[in-house]
Design an enzyme around this catalytic site. Structure first.
Site, PDB file in Angstrom:
ATOM      1  N   HIS A  61      19.297  -8.154  21.426  1.00  0.00           N
ATOM      2  CA  HIS A  61      19.801  -7.341  22.414  1.00  0.00           C
ATOM      3  C   HIS A  61      21.137  -7.920  22.695  1.00  0.00           C
ATOM      4  O   HIS A  61      21.402  -8.985  23.294  1.00  0.00           O
ATOM      5  CB  HIS A  61      19.163  -7.537  23.945  1.00  0.00           C
ATOM      6  CG  HIS A  61      19.908  -7.061  25.137  1.00  0.00           C
ATOM      7  ND1 HIS A  61      19.290  -5.835  25.746  1.00  0.00           N
ATOM      8  CD2 HIS A  61      21.051  -7.135  25.911  1.00  0.00           C
ATOM      9  CE1 HIS A  61      20.116  -5.419  26.837  1.00  0.00           C
ATOM     10  NE2 HIS A  61      21.057  -6.320  26.879  1.00  0.00           N
ATOM     11  N   ASP A  91      13.597   2.587  23.125  1.00  0.00           N
ATOM     12  CA  ASP A  91      13.536   1.551  24.391  1.00  0.00           C
ATOM     13  C   ASP A  91      13.058   2.165  25.488  1.00  0.00           C
ATOM     14  O   ASP A  91      13.773   2.302  26.592  1.00  0.00           O
ATOM     15  CB  ASP A  91      15.172   1.468  24.482  1.00  0.00           C
ATOM     16  CG  ASP A  91      15.506   0.329  25.256  1.00  0.00           C
ATOM     17  OD1 ASP A  91      14.609  -0.320  25.874  1.00  0.00           O
ATOM     18  OD2 ASP A  91      16.766   0.272  25.762  1.00  0.00           O
TER      19      ASP A  91
HETATM   20 ZN   LIG Z   1      17.755  -4.421  25.276  1.00  0.00          ZN
END
Ligand SMILES: [Zn+2]
Length: 432
Positions: free
Chosen positions: A182, A308
């Protein structure tokens, strides 16, 4: 009991042809794929009439938040995998930013055992890179690998220290598992709640600049070059980040990347600053960024689509834009959205290429079973009704989350049957 699928069209991923084929499934495996399968007079097979439905390998989503353990009011392994099955997914990889964080072998076993008992898809847990995702101390990566971790990530937050990331990559390299990032430099993203740019200025909301993402991608592709580790970039959204991945691939660095349906289809122009169902991290960016993501997906810079899927409660998403949590649900709408927008409407990608981005590529990149259909292989498959057109209605979701900006869109190509390991995990075939 075995299953025979009749009256289906098997999508040939190499030629794009729809082939009339019948499929026999037994003990979790595809036994036969033939023009015609004779059914004996006495049998205990379940014969399913697919009514012209298109058969593809089960989708694989390498970026899902199942919220279990600890945040079960948002989602559980059961509800999250039911949503996955409804979206045509047979494998999901779950993110470790739960409560507690998935950072021990016991937590890996909890995910596998709970998925075995209550799940409707294969669930592969990621383990955290650092303990409690605090960025201070590496987890016991070797023990986590032995317990079945599919890779390492601190998703939800970026690993702020380059030195910590280097050590993590050195260990991951020796364990032959990917580091999944991330990408977010918190000193640049600060308290931002949407993309930094014209729209955030107009709305008077604090922005997250694209460079908060791309500087981490730049750092980490260079660290991947130094260490030889496999770096996988999550939910890429910034044009420069896409360029950096393209550059790294050309240079021979072992890097792969994923993009979400929302970063391929939406921009910050649609945000009015009142509805937190438009709030996500990384944020919806500009048209230039969206087009760069599309280009990256088409030229192979971006390997795969991942949703996601990030469910939240209604109460949480009703909060003011600046304080509501980030995230969209995505499992139940990913395929119809991308098929409608990119295959049918803009004609940018072919159906077989979209299926490859959602099934074959994740299997190949992460070394998983599935991703293609062949006799003797695992019976993970999805049947799509490409004619069926329906409006996205969050009230129909099997996920506990309703938080998506795509509500109300009319889309085509809904999954009508999902089979995972020979077991029917979702069925909504049209009746005669
Ligand atoms: Zn993420």
């Amino acid at each position: 009991m075995g299953i025979i699928l009749k009256n289906g069209k098997l999508l040939d991923l190499d030629t794009g042809l729809l082939l009339s084929r019948e499929i026999e499934i037994e003990e979790g495996l595809v036994r036969k794929i033939k023009d015609h399968i004779e059914i004996p007079e006495t049998h205990n097979l379940q014969v399913i009439d697919l009514r012209g439905g298109v058969i593809v390998p089960g989708f694989i989503d390498m970026h899902v938040h199942l919220r279990d353990p600890g945040l079960e009011y948002k989602e559980t392994i059961e509800t999250g995998t039911k949503a996955a099955a409804r979206g045509g997914f047979t494998t999901v990889a779950c993110m470790p930013n739960t409560k507690p964080v998935l950072d021990t072998p016991e937590q890996m076993r909890y995910i596998y055992e709970t998925a075995e008992k209550t799940g409707f898809a294969r669930v592969l847990p990621y383990a955290a890179i650092t303990r409690s995702e605090r960025g201070e101390e590496l987890t016991d990566m070797e023990a986590l690998k032995k317990a079945g971790a599919v890779g390492f990530t601190d998703d939800g937050v970026g690993v702020q220290s380059g030195g910590m990331m280097r050590s993590a990559m050195e260990r991951a390299k020796s364990l032959e598992l990917p580091i999944v990032i991330h990408a977010e430099d918190e000193t640049l993203s600060g308290k931002g709640c949407m993309n930094e740019g014209e729209v955030s200025k107009r709305l008077g909301l604090p922005g997250i600049p694209g460079v908060a993402e791309s500087v981490h991608v730049a750092r980490d592709v260079l660290l991947a070059e130094l260490t030889g580790a496999h770096l996988h970039v999550c939910h890429i959204s910034d044009a420069s980040a896409v360029d950096l991945v393209r550059w790294a691939k050309k240079r021979g660095i072992h890097v792969t990347a994923e993009v979400t349906p929302h970063h391929l289809l939406l921009t910050d122009e649609s945000i009015d600053g009142t509805d937190a169902n438009w709030k996500v991290n990384p944020p919806l960016r500009t048209e230039k960024d969206r087009l760069a993501c599309l280009e990256g997906l088409l030229d192979g810079t971006i390997d795969m689509v991942a949703t996601d899927h990030a469910p939240h409660s209604e109460e949480e998403k009703q909060r003011a834009f600046q304080v509501a949590p980030f995230g969209f649900v995505g499992l139940e709408t990913a395929f119809p959205l991308l098929y409608s927008e990119l295959v049918l409407k803009s004609k940018l990608i072919s159906l077989p290429d979209l299926v490859k981005k959602m099934a074959t590529a994740p299997a190949d990149v992460f070394g998983l079973s599935g991703g293609r259909l062949r006799s003797g292989g695992v019976a993970d498959l999805t049947v799509l009704d490409l004619q069926q057109e329906r409006t996205i209605d969050a009230g129909e979701f099997l996920s506990k989350g309703r938080n998506t900006p795509f509500v109300g869109r009319k889309v085509k190509g809904w999954p009508v049957l999902t089979v995972c390991g020979g077991r029917i995990t979702y069925q909504n075939l049209p009746t005669a």
